[in-house]
Enzyme design. Structure first.
Site, PDB file in Angstrom:
ATOM      1  N   CYS A 139      -4.562   2.456  -3.714  1.00 39.41           N
ATOM      2  CA  CYS A 139      -3.306   2.949  -3.128  1.00 39.41           C
ATOM      3  C   CYS A 139      -2.190   1.920  -3.313  1.00 39.41           C
ATOM      4  O   CYS A 139      -1.409   1.667  -2.382  1.00 39.41           O
ATOM      5  CB  CYS A 139      -3.466   3.288  -1.651  1.00 39.41           C
ATOM      6  N   HIS A 145       0.874  -1.182   0.000  1.00 41.83           N
ATOM      7  CA  HIS A 145       0.000   0.000   0.000  1.00 41.83           C
ATOM      8  C   HIS A 145       0.914   1.236   0.000  1.00 41.83           C
ATOM      9  O   HIS A 145       2.011   1.197   0.561  1.00 41.83           O
ATOM     10  CB  HIS A 145      -0.827  -0.057   1.290  1.00 41.83           C
ATOM     11  N   GLN A 200      -4.428  -5.062   7.065  1.00 44.17           N
ATOM     12  CA  GLN A 200      -5.441  -6.035   6.612  1.00 44.17           C
ATOM     13  C   GLN A 200      -5.403  -7.306   7.453  1.00 44.17           C
ATOM     14  O   GLN A 200      -6.437  -7.864   7.804  1.00 44.17           O
ATOM     15  CB  GLN A 200      -5.195  -6.401   5.128  1.00 44.17           C
ATOM     16  N   ASP A 248       3.189  -4.528   7.755  1.00 45.60           N
ATOM     17  CA  ASP A 248       1.967  -3.757   7.631  1.00 45.60           C
ATOM     18  C   ASP A 248       0.813  -4.728   7.884  1.00 45.60           C
ATOM     19  O   ASP A 248       0.491  -5.566   7.025  1.00 45.60           O
ATOM     20  CB  ASP A 248       1.895  -3.139   6.231  1.00 45.60           C
ATOM     21  N   LYS A 271     -10.390  -0.831  10.306  1.00 46.41           N
ATOM     22  CA  LYS A 271     -10.631  -2.068   9.540  1.00 46.41           C
ATOM     23  C   LYS A 271     -10.966  -3.237  10.481  1.00 46.41           C
ATOM     24  O   LYS A 271     -11.298  -4.323  10.026  1.00 46.41           O
ATOM     25  CB  LYS A 271      -9.409  -2.398   8.682  1.00 46.41           C
TER      26      LYS A 271
END
Ligand code: PLP
Length: 407
Positions: free
Chosen positions: A365, A124, A204, A201, A227
């Site tokens: 993104c 991202h 998600q 990261d 999220k």
């Protein structure tokens, strides 16, 4: 044995899911961008604002103490959620993007020209641009690891990219476009073998996987609240105690100081050293409530449900002529990105919206990944714990209609 989830009961906890869009029941499939919020989160934030709100850490009055307790309790919930060793390793940020910027900024002074940052092509922008800053301002070199046809990370390519010049390996734990889940423990082992730090990261993966930062042995792990059924404006950075002790503070002011004089400043310890200014107090409390809410479910049952829903959608779209699914790596999460020959993703998304179906269309993104896929944009349906088989049926039916109108 894992009990199936009671999806109808779960849906009833999300007031927004009972609304209509364009005269049709809402089918919300934009969860990878932001998930909806259950009553537990909405109520936790509004109850706190109604009954015990003040600024944190600074007061000696009752409301300040009560709010501080609730804020710090939320930090403990984040710690437990990812099994960090200490609450002092959990920094509240305003989201995933700020967490990654905090790390990139914090190591910037250590970066020498030619030092290398290793990224994957499916990152991202939030896990690309902060490292570009180090390239532009400090002479760092960005090295890119590719993904294969299915969207799996090229582990041999990662090995080849690592060297004694590597300072940071910054890679997603789950792609927001392909759904690919990376082998984070192995990536951390490989990064540490060349004395590099590793950041995952987890924006998600936080909601789709069971994360244990100690088992992964990562230096940094990034979460975002919105999220994981929490509010926006809040995220968390996990940093290993040793890494945080070396990291320079990102912003100045508020609780991050120890002593401020005319000619000198000294800093507080982590996590406060990295939380300048008034933090997002109600958002942190809402984030804690979201984790409490989510933790009531058996993670295996959540994963099994999301997998079944994804699989139903995958089988449904495969029957559509000229439709290509991006990302089919083994063990992927519940994100379905696709292109349809002759139909722009924006047009598809707009027509789906007429049928009450919310999907995302665009570059997500992730422009380097779009380049790699040879497309400028994709459409994306992404699934959450509250999505039902009926949602998928409505999505597939609307997609057939949209394709029919466009081609
Ligand atoms: C993989 C990934 N990383 C980072 C981010 C940015 O997170 P935030 O919106 O919390 O800044 C997102 C959000 O879209 C994401 O999907």
């Amino acid at each position: 044995m894992t009990q199936p989830l009671d999806v109808l009961a779960i849906r009833a906890e999300f007031p927004i899911l009972s609304r209509e869009v364009n005269g049709k029941p809402l089918v919300y499939l934009d969860n990878a961008a932001s998930a909806q919020k259950p009553n537990a989160v909405i109520d936790a934030m509004s109850d706190q604002a109604r009954t015990a709100y003040a600024n944190v850490h600074r007061g000696i009055h009752t409301l300040a103490n009560e709010t501080t307790e609730a804020y710090e309790a939320a930090r403990e919930k984040v710690r437990a959620f990812i099994n960090a060793g200490s609450v002092n390793e959990i920094i509240f940020t305003k989201g995933g993007t700020e967490a990654i910027n905090l790390v990139a900024n914090g190591i910037a002074d250590e970066i020498q020209p030619g030092d290398e940052i290793v990224l994957s092509i499916m990152e991202h922008h939030s896990n690309i641009v902060p490292w570009h800053f180090l390239r532009e301002r400090h002479g760092a070199v960005l090295k890119w690891v590719e993904v294969d046809e299915a969207g799996a990370l090229d582990m041999a390519g990662l090995q080849a990219a690592l060297s004694e010049k590597t300072r940071m390996v910054a890679i997603t734990h789950m792609s927001n476009v392909l759904g690919t889940v990376t082998d984070a423990a192995e990536i951390a082992r490989m990064a540490h073998a060349v004395d590099a730090e590793v950041l995952f990261d987890g924006c998600q993966s936080g909601v789709h996987l069971d994360v244990d930062v100690q088992a992964l042995d990562c230096d940094y792990y990034v979460l975002t609240g919105h999220k994981i059924y929490g509010p926006s404006g809040i995220g968390a950075l996990y940093g290993k105690a040793d890494s945080l002790a070396k990291l320079r503070p990102f912003q100045g002011g508020g609780e991050m100081i120890e002593i401020v004089e005319r000619d000198r400043v000294t800093y507080n310890e982590a996590p406060h050293k990295f939380e300048a200014g008034t933090p997002p107090i109600l958002q942190a409390i809402g984030f804690g409530a979201a984790l409490d809410w989510f933790e009531q479910f058996d993670k295996d049952a959540v994963r099994a449900h999301e997998h079944a829903i994804y699989q139903q959608a995958y089988e449904g779209v495969r029957g559509i002529n000229g439709l290509r699914v991006h990302g089919t790596a083994a063990g992927k999460g519940a994100v379905l990105s696709f292109s349809v020959d002759g139909a722009h993703p924006h047009d598809l998304a707009q027509i789906l919206d007429r049928y009450g179906v919310a999907v995302r269309a665009g570059h997500h993104c992730a422009q380097p990944l779009m380049d790699h896929l040879g497309v400028s944009a994709t459409a994306r349906a992404s699934f959450a714990v509250y999505n039902s088989a009926a949602d998928v049926d409505a999505f597939i039916e609307a997609l057939h209609k949209a394709r029919g109108m466009l081609i």
